[in-house]
Write an enzyme that holds these catalytic residues in place. Sequence first.
Site, PDB file in Angstrom:
ATOM      1  N   PRO A 224       0.011  -0.270  -3.016  1.00  0.00           N
ATOM      2  CA  PRO A 224      -0.688  -0.620  -1.774  1.00  0.00           C
ATOM      3  C   PRO A 224      -2.106  -1.131  -2.035  1.00  0.00           C
ATOM      4  CG  PRO A 224       0.379   1.512  -1.584  1.00  0.00           C
ATOM      5  CD  PRO A 224       0.423   1.134  -3.041  1.00  0.00           C
TER       6      PRO A 224
ATOM      7  N   GLU B 289       2.530   9.833  -6.630  1.00  0.00           N
ATOM      8  CA  GLU B 289       1.253   9.372  -6.051  1.00  0.00           C
ATOM      9  C   GLU B 289       0.859   8.017  -6.608  1.00  0.00           C
ATOM     10  OE1 GLU B 289       1.883  12.202  -3.943  1.00  0.00           O
ATOM     11  OE2 GLU B 289       0.038  11.064  -3.519  1.00  0.00           O
TER      12      GLU B 289
ATOM     13  N   ARG C  18      14.640 -17.135  -4.813  1.00  0.00           N
ATOM     14  CA  ARG C  18      15.034 -18.217  -3.903  1.00  0.00           C
ATOM     15  C   ARG C  18      14.373 -19.534  -4.274  1.00  0.00           C
ATOM     16  NH1 ARG C  18      16.672 -17.582   0.857  1.00  0.00           N
ATOM     17  NH2 ARG C  18      15.287 -19.096   1.776  1.00  0.00           N
TER      18      ARG C  18
ATOM     19  N   ASP D  17      11.688 -23.262   4.540  1.00  0.00           N
ATOM     20  CA  ASP D  17      11.398 -21.854   4.825  1.00  0.00           C
ATOM     21  C   ASP D  17      10.086 -21.675   5.570  1.00  0.00           C
ATOM     22  OD1 ASP D  17      12.665 -19.982   1.927  1.00  0.00           O
ATOM     23  OD2 ASP D  17      13.548 -20.562   3.851  1.00  0.00           O
TER      24      ASP D  17
HETATM   25  C1  4FV Z   1       3.779  -0.296  -2.344  1.00  0.00           C
HETATM   26  C2  4FV Z   1       3.436  -1.215  -1.325  1.00  0.00           C
HETATM   27  C3  4FV Z   1       3.901   1.159  -2.172  1.00  0.00           C
HETATM   28  C4  4FV Z   1       2.801   3.991  -3.355  1.00  0.00           C
HETATM   29  C5  4FV Z   1       2.978   5.215  -4.162  1.00  0.00           C
HETATM   30  C6  4FV Z   1       4.900   3.846  -4.479  1.00  0.00           C
HETATM   31  C7  4FV Z   1       4.149   3.338  -3.280  1.00  0.00           C
HETATM   32  C8  4FV Z   1       4.340   5.180  -4.766  1.00  0.00           C
HETATM   33  N1  4FV Z   1       3.950  -0.983  -3.484  1.00  0.00           N
HETATM   34  N2  4FV Z   1       3.450  -2.457  -1.902  1.00  0.00           N
HETATM   35  N3  4FV Z   1       3.154  -0.973  -0.035  1.00  0.00           N
HETATM   36  N4  4FV Z   1       4.048   1.880  -3.317  1.00  0.00           N
HETATM   37  O1  4FV Z   1       3.848   1.674  -1.054  1.00  0.00           O
HETATM   38  O2  4FV Z   1       3.757  -2.295  -3.174  1.00  0.00           O
HETATM   39  O3  4FV Z   1       4.190   5.302  -6.150  1.00  0.00           O
END
Ligand code: 4FV
Length: 236
Positions: A78, A105, A143, A158
Site C-alpha cells: 500500500p 504486516e 494483455r 481499452d
Molecule cells: C497491497 C495493496 C496490500 C499489505 C500487508 C499485504 C498487503 C500485506 N499491495 N497494493 N493495496 N498489501 O494491501 O499492493 O503484507
Amino acid sequence: MVEAGLAEGVVSRGIDRGLLDIKVHDLREHTTDRHRTVDDVPYGGGPGMVMKPEPLVKAVEAIRQQRGEPGAVVLLSPQGRPFTQAEAVRLSGLPHVVLLCGRYEGMDERVRELVATEELSIGDYVLSGGELPALVIVDAVSRLVPGVVGDAQSVEGDSFSRGLLDYPHYTRPAEFAGRAVPEVLLSGHHAEVRKWRKRAAIERTLDRRPELLADASLDEEEREMLNEIQRKDRDD
Ligand code: 4FV
C-alpha cells in the site's frame, strides 16, 4: 492461489502460446532453518508478524542466477506508487519482471532497500497478501503483450489506453427491460458510431473522473467535443 489465477483466461493462453513464462517461487525454499521460517516478530513490538529479509533477498538472487538481471523488481504494498495503465504499458515493455508478494504486516524494510527497484500499490486499501495485487499486475501487463489478447484492437481501445474512461457497450437484444440500444449503434453509420463513442467517453470522463482529462491524449475532434460540452455545461 497464484497458480490458480494464472490457469485461466488470457494469461493462461499467453503461457500456452509461449508468449509469457511465469514462475511462482516458494519463499520457504530459500530458508535454511528446519522450520523453514519466513516471518518473525516485529522489532519494537506491536501486533502481527513481519516477513524476514533473507528468504526474499535469496529468492531474488536465485532468480538473477536462473534468468539474468530482471528489468524491474516490484515490491507490492500500500506504500507503493499507484499502479495505472501507464505503469502496465511500461512494465509490458520489459523482458523480465519480478513481483514480490508480502504477507502479515509486510516485509522487513531492508528488502525494499536491497532488491526492490520500485514499489507499486493497486489501491488505497489493505489486503491480506500481495498475491492478488501481483495477479492484477500480471493480468494488466499480459494483455499488452502482443498476441496474448486475440484481437489487438480490443487492447488499443481499452479504457485509459488514451487516458479516457470507456464508452458504453451494448449487444443483443436491441430492447431489454424496456430499455433500447441507442439508435446510432444500430444505424451502420460507422463514422456516426465512432463520433458517438468518442463523445460518450469524454462525457463519462468529465462526469466521473475529470482529473483524468488533464493527461488524456485527445485528438483534435475529441478536444473540440470537450470544449463544446464544457461550453454547454457553462451555459446551462
Ligand atoms: C497491497 C495493496 C496490500 C499489505 C500487508 C499485504 C498487503 C500485506 N499491495 N497494493 N493495496 N498489501 O494491501 O499492493 O503484507
